[in-house]
Design an enzyme around this catalytic site. Sequence first.
Site, PDB file in Angstrom:
ATOM      1  N   ASP A  94      29.689   3.094 -26.413  1.00  0.00           N
ATOM      2  CA  ASP A  94      28.642   4.037 -26.794  1.00  0.00           C
ATOM      3  C   ASP A  94      27.841   3.453 -27.957  1.00  0.00           C
ATOM      4  OD1 ASP A  94      27.174   6.364 -26.773  1.00  0.00           O
ATOM      5  OD2 ASP A  94      28.881   7.691 -27.102  1.00  0.00           O
ATOM      6  N   GLU A 134      22.260   1.452 -30.645  1.00  0.00           N
ATOM      7  CA  GLU A 134      20.815   1.549 -30.911  1.00  0.00           C
ATOM      8  C   GLU A 134      20.576   1.623 -32.425  1.00  0.00           C
ATOM      9  OE1 GLU A 134      22.118   4.322 -27.496  1.00  0.00           O
ATOM     10  OE2 GLU A 134      22.646   4.021 -29.592  1.00  0.00           O
ATOM     11  N   ASP A 161      23.107  11.127 -22.959  1.00  0.00           N
ATOM     12  CA  ASP A 161      23.404  12.525 -23.267  1.00  0.00           C
ATOM     13  C   ASP A 161      22.359  13.468 -22.669  1.00  0.00           C
ATOM     14  OD1 ASP A 161      25.416  11.446 -24.792  1.00  0.00           O
ATOM     15  OD2 ASP A 161      24.302  11.575 -26.669  1.00  0.00           O
TER      16      ASP A 161
END
Length: 662
Positions: A321, A324, A383
């Site tokens: 995950d 960024e 998400d």
Amino acid sequence: MKRITFSKEKTFLDFSFCGHRAQLQWGTENDVGILIVSLPYDAAYGMGEKYNSFNQKGHYVANCVEEQFCHQEDKTYCSASFFLTNTGFGLYVETNCKTIFDFGEKIVISMPIDAVVVLFDGTPETIISEYMSLFGPAKLPPKWAFGPWISANHWDTQEKVEEQISKLNRYHFPATMLVLEAWSDEATFYIFNGAKYTPVHGSEALDYFDFDFSDSPWSNPRSMIENLHNSGLHLVLWQIPVYKKQGLDEPINAQNENDRAFAVEDRLCVQTDRGLPYEIPKGHWFSGSMIPDFTNSETRRVWFSKRQYLLDIGVDGFKTDGGEFIYRTDLHFKDGSTGAQMKNRYSQSYTTAYTEFLGENHVLFSRAGYTGQHTTPILWAGDQQSENNELKSVLRAGLSAAMTGVPFWGFDIAGFSGPMPTLDLYRRATQLACFCPVMQWHSEPDGGQFRELMPSASGNNERSPWNLAVVYKSPDFIDEMRFWHNLRMNLLPYLFSTALDCVQQNRPMIRPLAYVFPDEQAASGIEDEFLLGESLLVAPLLEENAQCRSVYLPNGVWYNLFTNEKKLGGQTVNAICPTHSLPVYLRAGHGIALNLDDSQKLGSSVGNGVDSYHNLNFLLAGETGTLRFHDDLGNDFTLTWNASGWKKSGRSICPFTVRMID
């Protein structure tokens, strides 16, 4: 494929493609290169995962990797400076820096002056294959990665994990993968929560036997993993690429503090131009944390030496995950890259490092990436909230990712965030996921990650079929959802054979109609249908309580997978869809491989095993056709058929039966 470097001396180019001509004009403005492309086109596809529209014509696209919690719209975790048009023209800007694509009547691209432009021409299949070849082949996930996945953030103890085995058995649901997010100390992200370990300052690898689990909610992880494996389940653990700065309300984790100090001392983390460790700015996820520099071989060695014991005790992969995290340009990486160059590329360096560490027979599941992201084994759409509009956007993202060469992709069924999905949203999302490369349900922490902004269901908000049945007092819903999980296991032979083709031929597993039927004008604008592999056309239902929808069937003959009803293509048909079905059509001249029980029915229970078949069946459609089938068990043969019957050529290890429909 043609590579071009523009300069003051080279400012204009004519490029012939597919009977058309593109004119490319180059100039500079404030030290930025401006490329104007004049060509005939009605649609532009690709650019990574694009949630706002499958066709980007008329859109202003910032090619930039960004974190956006839900409602992504024009933002994306997974970007690419690549597009192709419906008229057979493709273009890739070879740069790691941010680029801007303005898809107007002319296409205007802002890019670094030193960027290289690569031009393509041909069919979508040809263009995408050539684009993928620039970065190397896709990574084939293990066969078990194509079965149903289960996940919920509140599974934070060994007892809760082993309870899932019991529930799968109790409700007779097959699953092949279990994902754990809340397993670690939430500081190092490699030590199980509550496990005691003598803090080490340095790069020494952890030894599993040095852990004391006596006060841990994970009493014996090795035993837990053995139980999962014995039940046919594989385990994936959540990861975040940070040396975490702990909050004031968190107890100090001594090992994390040692890791942070060692990362600074040996310059294992990303640096600023002043030689100081870069910290994620305030207002962003994991603010104040430092991040590992995966362009540094020593960083990779130290980072993974502390995770090797997880593989040694049987962990099957990681969910990578985040990534960024580059928000400044004044940064320095070991390989000489700057923050501007790594804004997009950092997430790909992160997943590439994990892919190399895992090697074969493991799986990596990531949400962020950049050009060449097909070399990351599996991507998921990030998400989303449990809303119908989010389901529509995630489908557009999957189709766009496919047109960027991403073969293996999935999403969280019915969204993982906010209030619980309605039964119908969950139903239709499950049906869609059944025909995607990855089928997974997942849910955020109880109460929600951002409770003040978007609270989720109070108490247990797990998105399991049985919990939905409890929430809505609908016990029959469990039986209904079991059908689609069983069907997923029925489809596994077809899915894996298709996955092998994707890797060998540089093709996506999801294929938009514009990819398969580029010569049909009606197909170019379809953003809510796709082919799964060569054979199955899927038209998901995306409106609440919809009982029918219009389906465009391309030229040819099509057979309803569930009823065998025959339809002529080249037209739009009205498909009636009761709650237990959705429009899926088998393409004439093609077929699918199925694993069925003795009833020979779709949705029959065959368990969650992947090393053998109960009954290997082939469903062949149309008067004539060809189907190649290969797997990891030694089968590699081709079936051909015509009015006289069918024949096999090649090696078959397993017995099988054939059914022909026309």
